[in-house]
Every structure is written in structure tokens, then in C-alpha cells.
Write a protein that holds these residues in place. Structure first.
Motif, short mmCIF file in Angstrom:
data_model
loop_
_atom_site.label_atom_id
_atom_site.label_comp_id
_atom_site.label_asym_id
_atom_site.label_seq_id
_atom_site.Cartn_x
_atom_site.Cartn_y
_atom_site.Cartn_z
N PRO A 302 0.83 -1.21 0.00
CA PRO A 302 0.00 0.00 0.00
C PRO A 302 0.86 1.25 0.00
CG PRO A 302 -0.78 -1.57 1.65
CD PRO A 302 0.53 -2.10 1.13
N GLY A 303 0.50 2.19 -0.90
CA GLY A 303 1.21 3.46 -0.95
C GLY A 303 2.32 3.52 -1.97
N PHE A 304 2.69 2.38 -2.57
CA PHE A 304 3.80 2.37 -3.53
C PHE A 304 3.35 2.12 -4.97
CE2 PHE A 304 6.04 1.54 0.43
CZ PHE A 304 7.15 2.36 0.29
N GLY A 305 2.21 1.51 -5.19
CA GLY A 305 1.78 1.18 -6.54
C GLY A 305 0.42 1.76 -6.86
N GLY A 306 -0.08 1.41 -8.04
CA GLY A 306 -1.43 1.79 -8.41
C GLY A 306 -1.56 3.14 -9.05
N ARG A 307 -0.49 3.85 -9.32
CA ARG A 307 -0.58 5.16 -9.96
C ARG A 307 0.41 5.20 -11.13
NH1 ARG A 307 -0.03 10.29 -6.18
NH2 ARG A 307 -1.69 9.11 -5.13
N SER A 308 -0.07 5.65 -12.27
CA SER A 308 0.78 5.66 -13.46
C SER A 308 1.97 6.60 -13.27
CB SER A 308 -0.05 6.12 -14.67
OG SER A 308 -0.55 7.43 -14.47
N GLY A 309 3.07 6.28 -13.92
CA GLY A 309 4.24 7.15 -13.88
C GLY A 309 5.04 7.06 -12.60
N ARG A 310 4.81 6.02 -11.79
CA ARG A 310 5.52 5.94 -10.52
C ARG A 310 6.62 4.89 -10.53
NH1 ARG A 310 1.62 6.29 -5.40
NH2 ARG A 310 3.64 6.77 -4.48
N ARG A 311 6.85 4.25 -11.68
CA ARG A 311 7.85 3.17 -11.72
C ARG A 311 9.24 3.69 -11.33
NH1 ARG A 311 8.91 -2.10 -13.41
NH2 ARG A 311 10.99 -2.46 -12.58
N GLN A 312 9.58 4.89 -11.83
CA GLN A 312 10.90 5.43 -11.49
C GLN A 312 11.03 5.67 -10.00
OE1 GLN A 312 11.85 9.07 -13.49
NE2 GLN A 312 13.95 9.14 -12.73
N LEU A 313 9.94 6.18 -9.38
CA LEU A 313 9.96 6.41 -7.94
C LEU A 313 10.07 5.09 -7.18
CD1 LEU A 313 7.45 9.26 -7.00
CD2 LEU A 313 9.92 9.19 -6.67
N VAL A 314 9.33 4.08 -7.62
CA VAL A 314 9.40 2.78 -6.95
C VAL A 314 10.83 2.25 -6.99
CG1 VAL A 314 8.65 0.37 -7.05
CG2 VAL A 314 6.98 2.20 -7.35
N ASP A 315 11.48 2.42 -8.13
CA ASP A 315 12.89 1.99 -8.22
C ASP A 315 13.76 2.75 -7.21
OD1 ASP A 315 12.27 0.21 -10.20
OD2 ASP A 315 12.85 1.54 -11.85
N GLN A 316 13.49 4.05 -7.06
CA GLN A 316 14.27 4.84 -6.09
C GLN A 316 14.01 4.37 -4.67
OE1 GLN A 316 14.53 9.18 -6.61
NE2 GLN A 316 13.50 8.91 -8.58
N TRP A 317 12.75 4.05 -4.38
CA TRP A 317 12.45 3.55 -3.03
C TRP A 317 13.15 2.22 -2.78
CZ3 TRP A 317 11.28 7.94 -1.79
CH2 TRP A 317 10.18 8.68 -2.22
N GLN A 318 13.15 1.36 -3.80
CA GLN A 318 13.80 0.05 -3.63
C GLN A 318 15.30 0.22 -3.45
OE1 GLN A 318 12.19 -2.89 -3.25
NE2 GLN A 318 14.22 -3.66 -2.67
N GLU A 319 15.88 1.18 -4.16
CA GLU A 319 17.31 1.45 -3.98
C GLU A 319 17.60 1.88 -2.54
OE1 GLU A 319 18.27 4.35 -6.87
OE2 GLU A 319 18.01 3.00 -8.60
N ALA A 320 16.72 2.67 -1.96
CA ALA A 320 16.90 3.09 -0.57
C ALA A 320 16.83 1.89 0.37
CB ALA A 320 15.83 4.12 -0.20
N ILE A 321 15.89 0.99 0.11
CA ILE A 321 15.77 -0.22 0.93
C ILE A 321 17.01 -1.08 0.78
CG2 ILE A 321 14.45 -2.36 1.23
CD1 ILE A 321 11.96 -0.77 0.35
N ASP A 322 17.50 -1.20 -0.45
CA ASP A 322 18.70 -2.01 -0.68
C ASP A 322 19.91 -1.40 0.04
OD1 ASP A 322 17.20 -3.71 -2.21
OD2 ASP A 322 17.80 -2.83 -4.14
N ARG A 323 20.00 -0.07 0.09
CA ARG A 323 21.10 0.56 0.83
C ARG A 323 21.03 0.19 2.30
NH1 ARG A 323 19.83 5.04 -2.47
NH2 ARG A 323 18.66 6.04 -0.78
N ALA A 324 19.83 0.18 2.84
CA ALA A 324 19.66 -0.19 4.25
C ALA A 324 20.04 -1.64 4.48
CB ALA A 324 18.23 0.08 4.69
N ARG A 325 19.69 -2.50 3.53
CA ARG A 325 20.03 -3.93 3.64
C ARG A 325 21.55 -4.14 3.66
NH1 ARG A 325 16.45 -7.97 2.44
NH2 ARG A 325 14.37 -7.42 1.70
#
Length: 433
Positions: A302-325
């Protein structure tokens, strides 16, 4: 506003300002129905948006007399930060001015022209930071919200105070709009002008009521403390204030919150948009708890998908999570924040039962006095001040040592006079039991 209302308003604005009746703080106009204030007295002034118009306003307000009413509108929830998007002023002899601080970002000359003049603000601590950013800082002020608290009014919002004290109803429907909008709609400008229309009249009435209650000097000390207070330092680890953070227990998850919060803040700053509109706190916490392995899994939250044009942002969020990992254990954030003061009161009974007894006695005494004085406890004395004195009292408890401890923690003289004797008794009570 009808002719009859205009006549009544003009008359009231000249005569209103006496203290509330002696049977309690119920408002100076409790004997008549409130009047809807629909238009500023001189109409809606044009918005000042160029250097020439600003020069004229500065000259007019420098020639004015008496206190100056000041207010500012921000775009909280819409834009990044807390900058001012409209500044409103009113002064006897100058009328009302509405200034666009986007078009006129440096109001230092206006602030200098008003040096030595008392500023009247409602909830001053909310507006002073954004006013300071554009060069406006009062040397003297009167806070009508704080005055209402000290005087014992149960409702201290501007609308409630104007109605209860002066007998006028202000339209408050535009308080949460996007003030960064340009051009500003006329109804919003009318609302903004009315916000300063009666501030000086409210100030005069509250001053009389505080004087009647014997609290005027107390209020003046509080106002002086606000006017002289330095800017607040930057908050340490602001990501820890993410809503729902209490659910995050593991250090790796905390690192995810931190990385996502900081990534969101960078994006929000770059786009000049409220961080909450970029990514909600609930989504950050959910991602930290779930630790999705890839962008596809993240987009399903919830809060990350379902809206067009957000793929680039989702990738940025995942990169942040990967940095934390990928962070080494030694670089993971520690649970909680380093606190310089006493522990949470709920832990006192286990850590120091005697200190817990001191705090209980102090709280009861402060609560009783606040009720007697008809003011909120936090305005009588800051709760943190009471906790610190009770946790680490003076080595020898005397009136002088307790007063010195309160003063060192920032208590004003009137607070020391009122609360000092109570704390002396509370600090001595456990030892004497």
C-alpha cells in the motif's frame, strides 16, 4: 455587510475592549449575539508584489501609530518547508497590507521600519520562524493566543477568541488552503485581511482582562521570552518522528525507515512539495516491516503502486531499501534517541522510587495551582522543567536553590515565584516521610 452592521462594527471597534464580566472569563460581549464580520473596513487591499508598492507600504506603516497586527499564511501540506506565502499587517493610520513574499522575498526594510513597535500575533511561535526567514523579527510582541491561555479562556483559536471577546464571527474556511496558489482568489484575500482586522482590538481587550486578573506582568514576561528566543536548532534524526515508528523494533528496519525518509525528503525538496504527498509515513513503515526483496514486491505494498508514472519512484524507493540492507551492523541506527534529560516518567518507579514520589507530589501541586489560577498546567510551568528538577534536585533543597534550578532551566520570574514553593515542598516530602 449591511449598513446597520457597518455602523455597529465601527461603533464596537471604537468602544469594545473592556474586561469580561466579574463572574468569569465569558467574553466581553456575552450579552448579545455575535456579528458576522464579512468585509475588511477599507475593503480588500491590493496584494503588494513589487518593489514600488512595498516601499509605499513601508512608509505608511512607519508613519502609523500603535501596535501592528501581523499574520502569515503558509502552504503546509502542499509545499516543502514552512515558508510564508502571504504576510498580512494592519496598523492605525496605515490600514491593512497584504504582501506577497514570493514576489518580495526580502522584507528586512519593513521589519526595520517596525523596530520598537509592538507586534500583535496569534500563536506567535507558529509564524515567527517563517517571518524571520524573510527579514522580519519583532523586538516586542503581544501573543493573543497565549494571552487567552493565561487568562483562562477554554478556547483560544483566533475565531473563538474574536467571537467570545469582541462579539464578531470570522469566516475561517480558508485556513488550510494552498497559499502558494497564484493568483490568490479574492475570497482567500478577504479571509487573510480579516485575520488582522481585529487583532489589535483583541489585544486591548485581553490586556485589560489580564490586568484585572493580576496576570499582565506574567504575560509580558512570556511575550518577552518569545521575542528574544533564538531560532530552534535543527531537529536531530527527524526520521525518527515518522508516524507509526513505534511499530519498528529491529535496527535493520530502522535503517530502512531512515533511508526512505531521507530519499523522500530529497525528492520533496527538489520538487517543492510536501513530503507526505511524495510518500506517506504509513507506506515507509510498511516497507520497513516487510523488507521487500525487489521493486515488484515493493509496488504491491500500500502506498507504492497503483498510480501511473511511478515506476521510477518505486525503483528509487527500492534502492533506498537495498542501501539499508547493505549497511554493516556497526552503521545501523540504535534504538531510541540519546536523551540528555531524565527517563520517561513511567520508568521512574523502578529506577528511582524516591524521585517518582517527588514527581507525583510536584505534579499534584502544580495541577492544583493551575486550576486555581485558571490556566493550563503547561503554561504555569513546562512539564519537562518539573521532571528535571524532580529527577536531579539541588543537593540542599532550599527556596533559593530551587528557584535557581528553575531559572537555569528557563522558567520566567513569575513562574519561579508561583511554582518554587510548591517544588520545595514536593522535593522535601519523600525525605520527611
Amino acid at each position: 455587510m449591511t449598513d446597520a452592521q457597518e455602523t455597529a462594527a465601527d461603533t464596537s471597534l471604537r468602544t469594545t475592549g473592556g474586561a469580561p464580566p466579574d463572574d468569569g472569563v465569558t467574553g466581553v460581549t456575552a450579552d448579545r449575539d455575535p456579528i458576522a464580520l464579512l468585509e475588511p473596513r477599507e475593503g480588500i487591499p491590493p496584494v503588494v508584489a513589487d518593489a514600488g508598492a512595498l516601499t509605499d507600504v513601508i512608509s505608511a506603516f512607519a508613519r502609523g501609530t500603535g501596535p501592528v497586527a501581523v499574520d502569515a499564511e503558509r502552504a503546509s501540506g502542499y509545499r516543502y518547508g514552512q515558508r510564508a506565502y502571504l504576510v498580512q499587517l494592519r496598523r492605525q493610520g496605515a490600514g491593512t497590507a497584504l504582501i506577497d513574499p514570493v514576489a518580495c522575498p526580502d522584507l528586512t526594510a519593513l521589519g526595520e521600519a517596525l523596530d520598537g513597535t509592538e507586534w500583535v500575533l496569534h500563536a506567535a511561535t507558529q509564524d515567527l520562524p517563517c517571518l524571520r526567514e524573510i527579514g522580519m523579527q519583532p523586538s516586542e510582541l503581544f501573543d493573543t493566543e497565549l494571552a487567552g491561555r493565561l487568562a483562562g479562556f477554554p478556547r483560544v483559536g483566533l475565531g473563538a477568541m474574536v467571537e467570545n471577546v469582541l462579539g464578531y464571527v470570522l469566516e475561517k474556511g480558508h485556513s488550510a488552503v494552498d497559499w502558494s496558489t497564484r493568483p490568490l482568489p479574492e475570497p482567500w484575500l478577504r479571509y487573510a485581511a480579516l485575520d488582522v482586522e481585529l487583532l489589535v482590538d483583541l489585544r486591548d481587550a485581553l490586556e485589560e482582562e489580564l490586568d484585572r486578573q493580576g496576570k499582565l506582568d506574567w504575560a509580558r514576561q512570556e511575550f518577552a521570552a518569545i521575542a528574544s528566543a533564538p531560532p530552534a536548532p535543527p531537529r536531530k534524526d527527524p526520521w525518527r518522528r515518522t508516524s507509526g515508528m513505534h511499530k519498528v523494533k529491529r535496527r535493520r528496519q530502522m535503517a530502512v525507515v531512515r533511508e526512505l525518509w531521507e530519499a523522500r525528503d530529497r525528492i520533496a525538496r527538489r520538487r517543492d512539495i510536501s513530503p507526505g504527498k511524495v510518500l506517506g509515513d504509513a507506506a515507509i513503515v510498511e516497507a520497513a516491516l516487510t523488507l521487500p526483496a525487489n521493486a515488484r514486491a515493493l509496488a504491491a505494498l500500500p502506498g507504492f503502486g497503483g498510480r501511473s508514472g511511478r515506476r521510477q519512484l518505486v525503483d528509487q524507493w527500492q534502492e533506498a531499501i537495498d542501501r539499508a540492507r547493505a549497511l554493516p551492523e556497526g552503521e545501523l541506527p540504535q534504538p531510541g534517541q540519546t536523551v540528555s534529560g531524565p527517563p520517561p516518567p513511567r520508568a521512574w518507579a523502578d529506577k528511582d522510587p524516591v524521585a517518582a514520589a517527588r514527581l507525583s507530589a510536584a505534579r499534584a501541586a502544580v495541577s492544583a495551582l493551575a486550576e486555581q489560577l485558571s490556566m493550563p498546567q503547561e503554561n504555569l510551568i513546562a512539564p519537562d522543567t518539573v521532571r528535571r528538577v524532580c529527577w536531579e534536585p539541588p543537593t540542599v533543597v532550599t527556596a533559593e536553590s530551587v528557584d535557581a534550578a528553575l531559572t537555569a532551566l528557563g522558567a520566567r520570574p513569575w513562574q519561579v515565584e508561583q511554582v518554587g514553593p510548591l517544588l520545595v515542598n514536593a522535593l522535601r516530602a519523600p525525605a520527611e516521610a
